[in-house]
Write an enzyme that holds these catalytic residues in place. Structure first.
Site, PDB file in Angstrom:
ATOM      1  N   THR A   1       0.842  -1.202   0.000  1.00 43.69           N
ATOM      2  CA  THR A   1       0.000   0.000   0.000  1.00 43.69           C
ATOM      3  C   THR A   1       0.870   1.242   0.000  1.00 43.69           C
ATOM      4  O   THR A   1       1.752   1.389   0.830  1.00 43.69           O
ATOM      5  CB  THR A   1      -0.866   0.034   1.264  1.00 43.69           C
ATOM      6  OG1 THR A   1      -1.488  -1.208   1.436  1.00 43.69           O
ATOM      7  CG2 THR A   1      -1.908   1.119   1.159  1.00 43.69           C
ATOM      8  N   GLN A   2       0.653   2.127  -0.951  1.00 43.78           N
ATOM      9  CA  GLN A   2       1.395   3.375  -0.973  1.00 43.78           C
ATOM     10  C   GLN A   2       0.496   4.537  -0.586  1.00 43.78           C
ATOM     11  O   GLN A   2       0.891   5.413   0.163  1.00 43.78           O
ATOM     12  CB  GLN A   2       1.964   3.622  -2.378  1.00 43.78           C
ATOM     13  CG  GLN A   2       2.870   2.518  -2.862  1.00 43.78           C
ATOM     14  CD  GLN A   2       4.289   2.646  -2.321  1.00 43.78           C
ATOM     15  OE1 GLN A   2       4.510   3.154  -1.233  1.00 43.78           O
ATOM     16  NE2 GLN A   2       5.240   2.178  -3.113  1.00 43.78           N
TER      17      GLN A   2
END
Lengths: 236, 223
Positions: free
Chosen positions: A14-15
């Site tokens: 997840t960014q």
């Protein structure tokens, strides 16, 4: 084939969040817990979804509210369904209470943070078991605590101060709802990702009820809104 | 091809200050109860002190999720020790375990700043002070956390700590009475609260001596 420098191995991490829910507010009151959340799901600066249910029941005794990435909340709901299912399958007369659910979620969030792949949520867990009221919070990196009133996101800045002034141990249901509405109205005025469609959930020893969605009356004729730059010439 | 950088940090500083003072036959361990993030206060009533064993209490400030995980790891290791040895861990033994546990995560540290306080096997007060990766030392007193820089010089002055260069090494365990030490700790926290934004609300004080454990709470400024 620059796999040493490229981040294709990170494609699963997840960014950033994509579809997000804004603040949750929770308070303890005389008979149990009250929690409020609006039904908005924002896609960046667009308010894309307006019927997102961000308050959900967990087992017999708990209520969870989530802000942050909606898809991660849906994932968390799947984990919780499995948790409650296994708890029920023991068929031993015991059932997980809000304290246990809070601890479980804290461990899940912290472990995901350790793998650098967090669930991008701030969660509020509330409930009553054996007469004991419980209200706690977990963030996406595993920071957790319990208190008499909790808020996530903008609620921490706009709602908590109101709650610190006006919360009391023995709030009635009506007083509790009024207090939550006061906070939600404040958020509506000042949080741009808030939508005027909210639900309030109540959980007591007897059980949980989530209200039908409704909207708050707002007042836009405050002098500060009419002449917003009167105290600061040149601003807008 | 540049590597993408994460726009989130796995760490946060939830603030707070911890102090411990060792006496001839007692030990005082104290920490404030404020939990913050950025410029917000999350809660005013959060305990940073954990009982690891009958004679070992640990106060930790820093990143709360790591602190909690560290407390859990140590508690469970202590339980295993009790099953295997049929006795409680001594404070110096717990001190070594804490150091090893911290160093174990040397390359993704527990962001926790710890003071371990308790009684050694002779009943004398002992305080151990740590950095985030496990380097530790037995001392007569210590402060860690956001208010440590404000408190440590004050304790150096009040407890007249002997120079570490003296030979033979002079013990920094204070000759002060238990009541005087507790009063000193309260003074430390009310002073630190004035100038450190992350310290305040209230201070939780644990006093350990031959008779057992006592707990006191003192209110601090809430601004």
């Amino acid at each position: 084939m620059d796999t040493l420098l490229s981040s294709e191995g990170d494609s699963q991490r997840t960014q950033y969040p994509y579809v997000t829910g804004t603040s949750i507010i929770g308070i303890k009151y005389k008979d149990g817990i009250l929690m409020a959340a609006d039904m908005g799901g924002s896609y960046g600066s667009t308010i894309r979804y307006k019927s997102v249910e961000r308050l959900k029941q967990v087992g017999k005794h708990s209520l969870i509210g989530a802000s942050g990435e909606i898809s991660d909340f849906q994932e968390i709901q799947k984990y919780l369904d499995e948790l409650i299912l296994h708890d029920n399958m023991w068929d031993d007369g015991n059932s997980l209470g809000p304290k246990e659910v809070h601890n479980y979620l804290t461990r899940v969030m912290y472990n995901r943070r350790n793998k650098f792949d967090p669930l991008w949520n701030s969660l509020v867990i509330g409930g009553v078991k054996n007469g004991q009221k419980y209200l706690g919070s977990v963030s996406m990196i595993g920071v957790h605590f319990e208190d008499d009133h909790i808020a996530t996101g903008f609620g921490n800045h706009l709602a908590r101060p109101i709650l610190r002034e006006e919360w009391r141990e023995d709030l009635s249901f009506e007083e509790g709802v009024k207090l939550l509405e006061k906070c939600m109205r404040n958020l509506l005025y000042r949080d741009r990702s808030a939508v005027n469609k909210l639900q309030i959930a109540k959980i007591t020893e007897e059980g949980l009820t989530v209200s039908q969605p409704y909207s708050l009356k707002t007042f836009w004729n405050f002098a500060a809104f009419q002449n917003p730059t009167v105290g600061a010439e040149g601003s807008w | 091809m540049t590597k993408e950088h994460a726009n989130w940090s796995p760490y946060d500083n939830n603030g707070g200050t911890c102090v411990a003072i060792a006496g001839a036959d007692y030990c005082v361990i104290a920490a404030d109860t404020r939990m913050s993030t950025g410029y917000s206060i999350l809660t005013r009533d959060y305990s940073k002190i954990s009982k690891l064993a009958d004679k070992s209490f640990m106060a930790s400030s820093g990143f709360q999720a790591d602190v909690k995980a560290l407390q859990k790891v140590l508690s469970s290791r202590h339980l295993i020790y009790q099953h295997q040895h049929n006795k409680q861990m001594s404070c110096p033994a717990m001190a070594q375990l804490l150091s090893n546990t911290l160093y174990y995560k040397r390359f993704f540290p527990y962001y926790a700043f710890n003071v371990l306080g308790g009684l050694d096997s002779e009943g004398k007060g002992c305080v151990f002070t740590y950095d985030a990766v496990g380097s530790y030392e037995r001392v007569g007193y210590s402060a860690q956390g956001s208010g440590a820089t404000l408190i440590t010089p004050f304790l150096d002055n009040q407890l007249k700590s002997p120079s570490p260069l003296l030979l033979p090494a002079k013990d920094a365990v204070t000759p002060l009475s238990e009541a005087e030490a507790v009063d000193l700790v309260k003074t430390c926290f009310s002073s630190a609260t004035e100038r450190d934004i992350y310290t305040g609300d209230s201070v939780e004080i644990i006093i350990l001596n031959a008779n057992g454990v006592r707990r006191e709470t003192e209110q601090l400024r809430k601004d």
